[in-house]
Design an enzyme around this catalytic site. Structure first.
Site, PDB file in Angstrom:
ATOM      1  N   TRP A 190       0.953  -1.125  -0.162  1.00 14.46           N
ATOM      2  CA  TRP A 190      -0.043   0.079   0.145  1.00 14.46           C
ATOM      3  C   TRP A 190       0.754   1.417   0.008  1.00 14.46           C
ATOM      4  CZ3 TRP A 190      -4.241  -1.401  -1.812  1.00 14.46           C
ATOM      5  CH2 TRP A 190      -4.714  -2.792  -1.740  1.00 14.46           C
ATOM      6  N   ASP A 250      -1.988   6.672   5.894  1.00 11.50           N
ATOM      7  CA  ASP A 250      -3.145   5.803   5.640  1.00 11.50           C
ATOM      8  C   ASP A 250      -3.127   4.614   6.493  1.00 11.50           C
ATOM      9  OD1 ASP A 250      -4.620   3.375   4.613  1.00 11.50           O
ATOM     10  OD2 ASP A 250      -3.001   3.215   2.860  1.00 11.50           O
ATOM     11  N   LYS A 252     -12.921  -1.913   6.615  1.00 11.36           N
ATOM     12  CA  LYS A 252     -12.440  -2.575   7.761  1.00 11.36           C
ATOM     13  C   LYS A 252     -12.938  -2.444   9.335  1.00 11.36           C
ATOM     14  CE  LYS A 252      -8.593  -2.562   4.825  1.00 11.36           C
ATOM     15  NZ  LYS A 252      -8.483  -3.562   3.904  1.00 11.36           N
TER      16      LYS A 252
END
Ligand SMILES: Cc1ncc(COP(=O)(O)O)c(C=O)c1O
Length: 353
Positions: free
Chosen positions: A100, A167, A191
């Site tokens: 990511w 993030d 999530k």
């Protein structure tokens, strides 16, 4: 029978979220309308999004006068582009802790110079770099607080005088964090926040002043702030689930209680991995994630058999990411300790076969 869902995301949400959002699909708050058909400019939705913003600030202990909350589309992936287009004027620093981070770096390069301040790539992202030296003239420093794929997590954040951007897609609201250290955080909802389709962004008002580039409206944080997340039609239903989930966090004792439960779940599972001869963990112990636990089966043990036992016992979503292999068990907030106990029991039985 409902499965024990350990997916990396989208994943299990609290029962209250399933229950109330299912009811709202039929009719929301006696309005005679479904949540799916109300206008994003209606009083009802205004009430929902205002509450969702307030809850996000309450949970993060941030001040309304200093921070803005946005609910945007395009996922965390879109934030990679937005962050850089708004704030990368000269040079930005990124800490590369996995897939990511690499994606974030790739997008940022469209806008300016990127320095990879530190990277864990040399050991296939099985640790979090520490003792990081940060030059102070960065437009911002970007980190990924939890590495969903490899299973590592920052347990201590880097110190920097530059704006700190994170993030937090896979560990937001899962542990006590001093959110005021950050100038901007973002997280895809799917999530720990709510249903997929929306991204939570919390940013310091001061940071907005650092935007020097003229950018298209859809990419501009200032535009989304001015339009209060209604520049384009927002994902009404997803935002509603975020509101319900954040209410659940507070009803369940807030972040303190959530963190306590998450630590307990992770300890239980890591303990089994470390003490069961059939398994081994993938990452450096001190950098292990409490959200995504990655491990493999040792040679001489039959993974097919383990998979079969899991599947027979309704265990779902533990296959490791294709780039890592093995297993990944995600222990997000809504996962109960009882489901972890069931998995641990299976691991014990597997070793005795
Ligand atoms: C840490 C992290 N960042 C970003 C993403 C990508 O999120 P999205 O699919 O919302 O763009 C994910 C997805 O799993 C993630 O775990």
């Amino acid at each position: 029978m409902k499965k024990y869902n350990f997916n990396a995301g989208p994943t299990a949400l609290p029962n209250d979220v399933f229950k109330f959002s299912a009811e709202a699909i039929k009719e929301i708050d006696k309005t005679g309308l479904s949540i799916l058909e109300i206008s994003h400019r209606s009083e009802k939705f205004s009430e929902i999004i205002t509450k969702a913003k307030d809850l996000a600030l309450e949970i993060s202990c941030l001040d309304k006068n200093e921070y803005e909350v946005l609910f945007l589309q395009g996922g965390a992936s879109h934030q990679y582009l937005m962050v850089a287009s708004n704030f990368l004027n000269n040079v930005a620093g990124y800490i590369n802790t996995g897939t990511w981070s690499e994606k974030a770096i790739a997008e940022a390069k469209y806008y300016g110079n990127v320095i990879e301040i530190a990277s864990s790539k040399n050991k296939n992202h099985t640790y979090i770099p520490n003792d990081i030296k940060i030059s102070e003239d960065l437009d911002y420093l970007h980190i990924t607080s939890n590495n969903t794929i490899f299973g590592t997590q920052f347990h201590k954040f880097p110190e920097t005088k530059s704006p700190l951007i994170a993030d937090m897609s896979s560990d937001i609201f899962s542990r006590k964090i001093n959110f005021s250290k950050f100038d901007l955080i973002y997280a895809g909802a799917q999530k720990n926040i709510g249903a997929a389709g929306v991204t939570l962004v919390i940013l310091k008002k001061e940071l907005l002043k650092k935007n020097k580039r003229k950018i298209p409206s859809i990419l501009s944080y200032q535009n989304h702030v001015d339009k209060q997340s209604l520049y384009n039609t927002p994902p009404v239903f997803s935002i509603y689930t975020c509101m319900l989930n954040m209410e659940w966090i507070l009803k369940s004792g807030g972040i303190d209680m959530i963190e306590k439960n998450n630590i307990e779940k992770a300890k239980l599972l890591y303990n089994e991995i470390d003490n069961n001869e059939a398994f081994h963990g993938f990452v450096k112990k001190s950098d292990r994630s409490n959200m995504n636990v990655t491990f493999g089966i040792n040679d001489n043990y039959n993974s097919e058999k383990f998979n079969e036992m899991c599947s027979k016992n309704n265990i779902h979503g533990i296959k490791g990411h294709r780039s890592v292999g093995g297993y990944r068990v995600s222990l997000y907030n809504a996962i109960s300790i009882d489901s972890v106990r069931i998995l641990v029991e299976i691991m014990k039985k597997f070793n005795k076969i």
